[in-house]
Design a protein around this motif. Structure first.
Motif, PDB file in Angstrom:
ATOM      1  N   ARG A 232       0.813  -1.207   0.000  1.00 15.60           N
ATOM      2  CA  ARG A 232       0.000   0.000   0.000  1.00 15.60           C
ATOM      3  C   ARG A 232       0.859   1.276   0.000  1.00 15.60           C
ATOM      4  NH1 ARG A 232      -4.783   0.659   4.367  1.00 15.60           N
ATOM      5  NH2 ARG A 232      -6.262   0.123   2.717  1.00 15.60           N
TER       6      ARG A 232
ATOM      7  N   THR B  56       0.621   4.163  -2.919  1.00 18.55           N
ATOM      8  CA  THR B  56       0.128   5.514  -2.608  1.00 18.55           C
ATOM      9  C   THR B  56       1.034   6.577  -3.206  1.00 18.55           C
ATOM     10  OG1 THR B  56      -0.834   4.707  -0.536  1.00 18.55           O
ATOM     11  CG2 THR B  56      -0.510   7.080  -0.736  1.00 18.55           C
TER      12      THR B  56
ATOM     13  N   GLU C 170      -5.430  -1.009  -4.703  1.00 14.79           N
ATOM     14  CA  GLU C 170      -5.779  -0.505  -3.375  1.00 14.79           C
ATOM     15  C   GLU C 170      -6.955  -1.277  -2.783  1.00 14.79           C
ATOM     16  OE1 GLU C 170      -5.601   1.980  -0.004  1.00 14.79           O
ATOM     17  OE2 GLU C 170      -4.202   1.800  -1.686  1.00 14.79           O
TER      18      GLU C 170
END
Length: 404
Positions: free
Chosen positions: A200, A204, A238
């Motif tokens: 993650r 991001t 995601e």
């Protein structure tokens, strides 16, 4: 008897068998010493003493139902022969009453029912024969009715002992499977949480830069559309990582129960997946009864239904129909998803919901595991009924919203 695969248990088994064989040989020796002449009963006794030990000694290598049944039938022949040719030994009559207990050693319900039914029939026949032999079986003939009642009572007692023991062992096995499943889930939860966090963070960062590039006028429209496509794919990543995290730590917002209209969700999912089904000439048929409503998170319920119907479509052949029905049964809402696919074996059905177990070529085995977790969390159940070549039926049950 998988227990015999253990060296200690196998050693105990062979020691017990040799002791029993020694007793059988000793019994044959005593009868030979008292023998007045070769009779049919003695020949059968001799053959049993030779055959049964051989079967018992080689049994651990051939643990099949047919072989078990053969051992049981040989035991019947042996003890009934002793009871008939040696009437003065009254203890053999007790032994034939206990013959169905042999099936308990094999932990086989079907074998026990066969031996119990056979023994009841043979006991009635033998008791009728004894009734005509007043001078030979005096110890039984003195109170024939009382002995017959005790014989039937012994068979009932054996049935109760076997049934209760079998049920208790089955519950213990189920509990052990649940404990093992819980341990696997904990392991998977820690693993997936660690992996999801590691994925993650860089995702991001990459998505942030792509968003900047998409808004940068220095790039032409074609490049910015490609950036937008990459951002959409990263959004999918995601969502997947969030699903991994939900295994380790369920989203508390998702735990809020609400009244869900089953018909509305099923029709919505059918509409959503209809185009997917039509790509391979498959169809979804829905039949919903009145008053089908449950208490759970609508998003989670939709996630479960999409996953299961999609699995049914993928398992079905071209041109096949997937039937989805929902009805109110007492205080439950029952949903059935029936496909016309290749079906599964009993072992494959038992393994469903296990982390990383999947019958799909590119499956991860986590989607179905999450479905099981969601359904169990709200007090529901998922059951599979399937046979190889006969298709699969998934039965979901949820507590009804109105509780009636």
């Amino acid at each position: 008897m998988k227990e015999l695969h253990s060296p200690v248990n196998r050693k105990t088994y062979y020691i017990s068998m040799f002791l029993m064989i020694a007793l059988m040989v000793a019994g044959l020796g005593v009868s030979t010493a008292e023998l007045q002449g070769i009779t049919t009963g003695y020949v059968i006794h001799l053959l049993c003493v030779v055959t049964i030990p051989v079967c018992l000694l080689i049994y651990p290598r051939y643990e099949t139902f047919a072989f078990r049944l053969s051992i049981i039938l040989l035991g019947f022949v042996y003890f009934y022969t002793l009871a008939l040719i040696y009437p003065q030994t009254w203890t053999t009559y007790i032994m034939i009453c206990l013959l169905p207990a042999l099936a308990i050693l094999f932990y086989d319900f079907k074998l026990f029912y066969i031996s119990l039914s056979l023994n009841v029939i043979l006991l009635v026949v033998v008791t009728s024969y004894i009734h005509k032999q007043e001078n030979v079986y005096k110890y039984i003939h003195t109170d024939l009715a009382g002995n017959l009642i005790n014989i039937m009572a012994s068979q009932l007692l054996l049935f109760l002992i076997f049934y209760l023991t079998f049920d208790r062992i089955r519950k213990q096995e189920l509990y052990l499977e649940q404990v093992q499943q819980s341990e696997r889930l904990k392991m998977v939860a820690h693993l997936t949480a660690a992996v999801a966090h590691e994925i993650r963070n860089p995702v991001t960062v990459v998505r942030g830069f792509l968003q900047l590039y998409r808004e940068n006028p220095a790039f032409d429209a074609s490049d910015r559309s490609k950036f937008a496509l990459m951002i959409d794919e990263l959004n999918t990543v995601e969502q997947v990582t969030s699903q991994f995290l939900s295994i380790a730590k369920p989203n508390r917002e998702m735990l809020v129960d609400e009244k869900v209209d089953v018909q509305e969700v099923l029709e919505g999912v059918a509409s959503l997946l209809s185009s997917y089904a039509m790509l391979s000439n498959k169809h979804i048929e829905i039949e919903i009864g009145e008053g089908c409503a449950i208490l759970m998170n609508a998003v989670e319920f939709k996630q479960v239904i999409i996953n299961l119907i999609k699995n049914a479509l993928e398992a079905s052949d071209k041109g096949a129909m997937v039937h989805v029905t929902a009805r109110h049964v007492k205080q439950k809402v029952e949903i059935k998803i029936v496909d016309q696919g290749c079906g599964m074996t009993e072992e494959e059905v038992k393994a469903l919901g296990t982390p990383f177990y999947s019958l799909k070529t590119n499956g991860t085995g986590l989607g179905l595991m999450i479905c099981f977790n969601i359904v169990e969390k709200v007090g529901g159940t998922i059951k599979y009924q399937s046979e190889k070549g006969e298709g699969t039926t998934v039965i979901l049950t949820f507590p009804a919203a109105d509780g009636s």
